[in-house]
Design a protein around this motif. Structure first.
Motif, PDB file in Angstrom:
ATOM      1  N   TYR A   1       0.813  -1.193  -0.070  1.00 57.98           N
ATOM      2  CA  TYR A   1      -0.004   0.207  -0.105  1.00 57.98           C
ATOM      3  C   TYR A   1       0.962   1.366  -0.260  1.00 57.98           C
ATOM      4  CZ  TYR A   1      -2.786   3.838   1.574  1.00 57.98           C
ATOM      5  OH  TYR A   1      -3.282   5.342   2.039  1.00 57.98           O
ATOM      6  N   LEU A   2       1.859   1.213   0.856  1.00 61.32           N
ATOM      7  CA  LEU A   2       2.560   2.530   0.955  1.00 61.32           C
ATOM      8  C   LEU A   2       3.429   2.749  -0.227  1.00 61.32           C
ATOM      9  CD1 LEU A   2       4.311   1.981   4.495  1.00 61.32           C
ATOM     10  CD2 LEU A   2       2.394   3.543   3.839  1.00 61.32           C
ATOM     11  N   ALA A   3       3.960   1.609  -0.952  1.00 60.03           N
ATOM     12  CA  ALA A   3       4.755   1.982  -2.154  1.00 60.03           C
ATOM     13  C   ALA A   3       4.006   2.422  -3.181  1.00 60.03           C
ATOM     14  CB  ALA A   3       5.572   0.484  -2.527  1.00 60.03           C
ATOM     15  N   HIS A   4       2.587   1.848  -3.230  1.00 60.39           N
ATOM     16  CA  HIS A   4       1.677   1.973  -4.466  1.00 60.39           C
ATOM     17  C   HIS A   4       1.319   3.641  -4.113  1.00 60.39           C
ATOM     18  CE1 HIS A   4      -1.424   1.894  -7.333  1.00 60.39           C
ATOM     19  NE2 HIS A   4      -2.451   2.258  -6.439  1.00 60.39           N
ATOM     20  N   ALA A   5       1.070   4.129  -2.802  1.00 58.34           N
ATOM     21  CA  ALA A   5       0.582   5.310  -2.812  1.00 58.34           C
ATOM     22  C   ALA A   5       1.692   6.282  -3.201  1.00 58.34           C
ATOM     23  CB  ALA A   5       0.562   5.770  -1.095  1.00 58.34           C
ATOM     24  N   LEU A   6       3.109   5.967  -2.941  1.00 61.38           N
ATOM     25  CA  LEU A   6       4.158   6.758  -3.357  1.00 61.38           C
ATOM     26  C   LEU A   6       4.259   6.774  -4.854  1.00 61.38           C
ATOM     27  CD1 LEU A   6       6.976   5.799  -0.856  1.00 61.38           C
ATOM     28  CD2 LEU A   6       6.054   8.028  -1.291  1.00 61.38           C
ATOM     29  N   SER A   7       3.957   5.695  -5.415  1.00 63.04           N
ATOM     30  CA  SER A   7       3.942   5.784  -6.980  1.00 63.04           C
ATOM     31  C   SER A   7       2.736   6.790  -7.434  1.00 63.04           C
ATOM     32  CB  SER A   7       3.790   4.506  -7.572  1.00 63.04           C
ATOM     33  OG  SER A   7       2.647   3.811  -7.257  1.00 63.04           O
ATOM     34  N   MET A   8       1.754   6.814  -6.774  1.00 62.05           N
ATOM     35  CA  MET A   8       0.509   7.450  -7.351  1.00 62.05           C
ATOM     36  C   MET A   8       0.940   9.029  -7.028  1.00 62.05           C
ATOM     37  SD  MET A   8      -2.978   5.659  -6.339  1.00 62.05           S
ATOM     38  CE  MET A   8      -2.563   5.678  -4.405  1.00 62.05           C
ATOM     39  N   PHE A   9       1.554   9.349  -6.133  1.00 62.60           N
ATOM     40  CA  PHE A   9       2.169  10.823  -5.753  1.00 62.60           C
ATOM     41  C   PHE A   9       3.023  11.307  -6.740  1.00 62.60           C
ATOM     42  CE2 PHE A   9       1.093  10.248  -1.139  1.00 62.60           C
ATOM     43  CZ  PHE A   9       0.112  10.956  -1.043  1.00 62.60           C
ATOM     44  N   LYS A  10       3.884  10.323  -7.269  1.00 60.96           N
ATOM     45  CA  LYS A  10       5.044  10.631  -8.424  1.00 60.96           C
ATOM     46  C   LYS A  10       4.229  10.692  -9.574  1.00 60.96           C
ATOM     47  CE  LYS A  10       9.020   8.987 -10.341  1.00 60.96           C
ATOM     48  NZ  LYS A  10      10.429   7.814 -10.062  1.00 60.96           N
ATOM     49  N   ALA A  11       3.338  10.029  -9.901  1.00 63.16           N
ATOM     50  CA  ALA A  11       2.445   9.941 -11.084  1.00 63.16           C
ATOM     51  C   ALA A  11       1.690  11.224 -11.244  1.00 63.16           C
ATOM     52  CB  ALA A  11       1.528   8.864 -11.528  1.00 63.16           C
ATOM     53  N   GLY A  12       1.227  11.740 -10.067  1.00 65.81           N
ATOM     54  CA  GLY A  12       0.206  12.736  -9.968  1.00 65.81           C
ATOM     55  C   GLY A  12      -1.363  12.370 -10.032  1.00 65.81           C
TER      56      GLY A  12
END
Length: 213
Positions: A68-79
């Motif tokens: 979950y944490l890694a996916h959240a970071l990836s979503m922040f990076k992608a906008g």
């Protein structure tokens, strides 16, 4: 993140890195190495030592599912998940950085953040009822998706127990704003939040803030 950028950021955030390293002796050797780097220092600068969160509304990272944490970071990076502060941080992280940070914080178990004044017992009791049972057919129980005790259910449904009340209130209001902007899909958090009133949000937030993750 380039080596030059890491060196520069490490110099400015060394104090935070030292604090986090000193408090992470229970982590594995691999995550202890992460704790010495600049990325972990950037996280704890806002999210508190070991990711405990903040009474000002910064969410708890400690103990959450690493996927979950890694996916959240990836979503922040992608906008695709919006937060100016988090996007500034995430844009410099590689996939391996995100994974390492996620694993580190998933292994941490700091105490709950305490508000200046504890929530009223009646708020906590009402929030417990909502979290466990919901309210009739219109409001789903929080734990029906986020698992018993709000401990989280895999990568899709994060742990919500132990979140600072201010964060839960702000996050639910964010979902409500989305529900007003466009009809939400049934069963989504946006749809669920749209059924809550301000009193119910305050109640749930109070209960979760004193519930052990």
């Amino acid at each position: 993140m380039s080596r030059g950028a890491k060196v520069g950021l490490a110099a400015s955030l060394g104090a935070f890195a030292s604090l986090c390293f000193a408090q992470s002796q229970t982590a594995t050797a691999s995550t202890s190495n992460v704790a010495q780097g600049p990325s972990i220092a950037t996280c704890v600068a806002c999210h508190g030592a070991l990711g405990a969160g903040s009474e000002m509304g910064v969410p708890r990272l400690a103990g959450k599912n690493p996927e979950y944490l890694a996916h959240a970071l990836s979503m922040f990076k992608a906008g695709t998940r919006v937060s100016p502060q988090m996007q500034t941080v995430a844009q410099n992280l590689s996939d391996s950085d995100m994974r390492a940070l996620a694993v580190f914080f998933s292994n941490q178990h700091p105490p709950l953040v305490k508000a200046p004044q504890p929530p009223a017992p009646e708020l906590v009791a009402a929030g417990k009822q909502l979290a466990e049972m919901g309210a009739g057919t219109s409001v789903l129980a929080c734990f029906s998706c986020h698992a018993a005790g709000g401990k989280g259910n895999g990568a899709r449904f994060p742990g919500i127990a132990g979140e600072p009340a201010a964060f839960t209130v702000a996050r639910l209001h964010e979902f409500q704003a989305r529900a007003k902007a466009a009809p939400p899909k049934a069963g989504t958090m946006t749809a669920v939040a749209g059924t809550l009133n301000d009193t119910q949000i305050e109640q749930v937030a109070a209960y979760l803030s004193v519930s052990g993750p």
